[in-house]
Design an enzyme around this catalytic site. Structure first.
Site, short mmCIF file in Angstrom:
data_model
loop_
_atom_site.label_atom_id
_atom_site.label_comp_id
_atom_site.label_asym_id
_atom_site.label_seq_id
_atom_site.Cartn_x
_atom_site.Cartn_y
_atom_site.Cartn_z
N GLU A 95 5.86 -53.14 -59.77
CA GLU A 95 6.45 -54.26 -59.03
C GLU A 95 6.96 -55.34 -59.99
O GLU A 95 6.27 -55.73 -60.93
CB GLU A 95 5.41 -54.85 -58.07
CG GLU A 95 5.99 -55.95 -57.19
CD GLU A 95 4.95 -56.57 -56.27
OE1 GLU A 95 5.35 -57.22 -55.30
OE2 GLU A 95 3.74 -56.40 -56.53
N CYS A 126 3.49 -53.11 -52.89
CA CYS A 126 2.24 -53.83 -53.14
C CYS A 126 1.47 -54.23 -51.88
O CYS A 126 0.77 -53.41 -51.31
CB CYS A 126 2.50 -55.03 -54.03
SG CYS A 126 1.00 -55.65 -54.86
N LYS A 170 10.29 -55.95 -49.21
CA LYS A 170 8.86 -56.07 -48.93
C LYS A 170 8.62 -56.82 -47.61
O LYS A 170 9.14 -57.92 -47.41
CB LYS A 170 8.18 -56.80 -50.09
CG LYS A 170 6.67 -56.88 -50.03
CD LYS A 170 6.16 -57.47 -51.34
CE LYS A 170 4.65 -57.56 -51.40
NZ LYS A 170 4.18 -58.09 -52.71
#
Length: 305
Positions: free
Chosen positions: A50, A160, A123
């Site tokens: 990331e 994540c 995300k």
């Protein structure tokens, strides 16, 4: 190799930091060298960590950090696309996207082996915790949970904090993802006791194993390594000690089994995934068949009072 064996590589790296900030040129140069090495080992799919262009800047809230963002397409996507083409690999990257003035995302971009951009994922779940002040920087994604078709398979790319949400993994699986991939930046507060550190790392790995088992899919998670000091180091509050990224990138099979696992240092984690196993596992554990979709309406509620 079996008919659908896929050689993969995860590039687990320590960020190069220059005067407290990430050095994109230096980090991309390292990525280029690592991808070349991964391809030489036979990798056809390469996953990066990331926000790989620099430091994990979300340890504090500063408008100056927005200068690190760039458009997509932009300089980094052009360079990464050329990298994918040079080595004939499908490449999954993670960038700080400047979509418009005042509108930014944490975005994964997937490149085909010919260098073309196949798609991106923004995300969806954005944390806001000591040391992880991402809500200050990132607008939640609006592209949904849609797998990206590539020459090596249909990739369910998440990022994540998404890894703690079984709904995200499930929706990718229901949309036909053949692999779940997580570019990641997770670590512990160096001042925590070792037992607490172990619990956090073990929970993180366990969450991925659960996604693999529940969906009958391989899971790839690529994490950062190394200590990154906090810009708030002079303050005396949670997060001021910086983050020790623990690495432990891993590749899991569709029953949650470890195919490969890294340690806590920078490395290229190589593995081979038998994509035929997902079909076999889903036949003996038909979780998708037995879902009671008629009874799940309350999942759309924040909480059931």
């Amino acid at each position: 190799m079996t008919r659908k064996t896929l050689p993969v590589a995860l590039i687990q790296e320590k960020a190069i930091i220059d005067q407290g900030r990430g050095n994109a040129e230096a980090n991309l140069s390292i990525i280029e060298a690592r991808v070349a090495e991964a391809a030489a080992r036979g990798a056809r799919l390469v996953l990066l960590q990331e926000l790989h262009n620099g430091a994990y800047f979300c340890q504090h809230e500063s408008v100056a950090e927005f200068d690190l963002a760039e458009p997509i397409p932009g300089p980094s996507t052009e360079r990464l696309g050329k990298l994918a083409k040079r080595h004939g690999v499908v490449l999954v990257s993670s960038l700080f996207e400047r979509r418009a003035p005042g509108l930014y995302h944490n975005t994964a971009v997937v490149f085909e082996k010919d260098g073309s951009t196949l798609g991106k994922y923004r995300k969806m779940h954005i944390p806001d915790d000591p040391g992880f002040y991402e809500k200050f920087y990132f607008t939640p994604g609006d592209l949904g949970f849609k797998p990206i078709d590539t020459s090596v398979g249909r990739l369910g790319v998440l990022v994540c904090w998404d890894q703690w949400y079984p709904e995200a993994a499930r929706l990718m699986a229901l949309a036909g993802a053949e692999l779940l991939l997580y570019p990641t930046a997770i670590g512990w507060d160096p001042s925590d006791e070792q037992a607490e550190k172990n619990r956090q790392r073990d929970a993180w790995i366990l969450s991925h194993r659960g996604h693999a088992v529940a969906n009958g899919l391989p899971v790839l998670s690529c994490n950062r390594v190394g200590h990154e000091p906090s810009p708030l180091a002079s303050d005396k509050h949670a997060g001021a000690a910086g983050i020790q990224f623990w690495g432990n990138s891993h590749v899991l099979g569709p029953q949650g089994e470890f195919i490969a696992e890294a340690g806590g240092d920078a490395e290229i984690l190589s593995a081979e995934i038998d994509l035929d196993r997902s079909e076999h596992v889903r036949r003996i554990w038909p979780f998708l068949r037995d879902r009671r979709i008629d009874a799940y309406g309350d999942l759309l509620k924040r909480y059931i009072d």
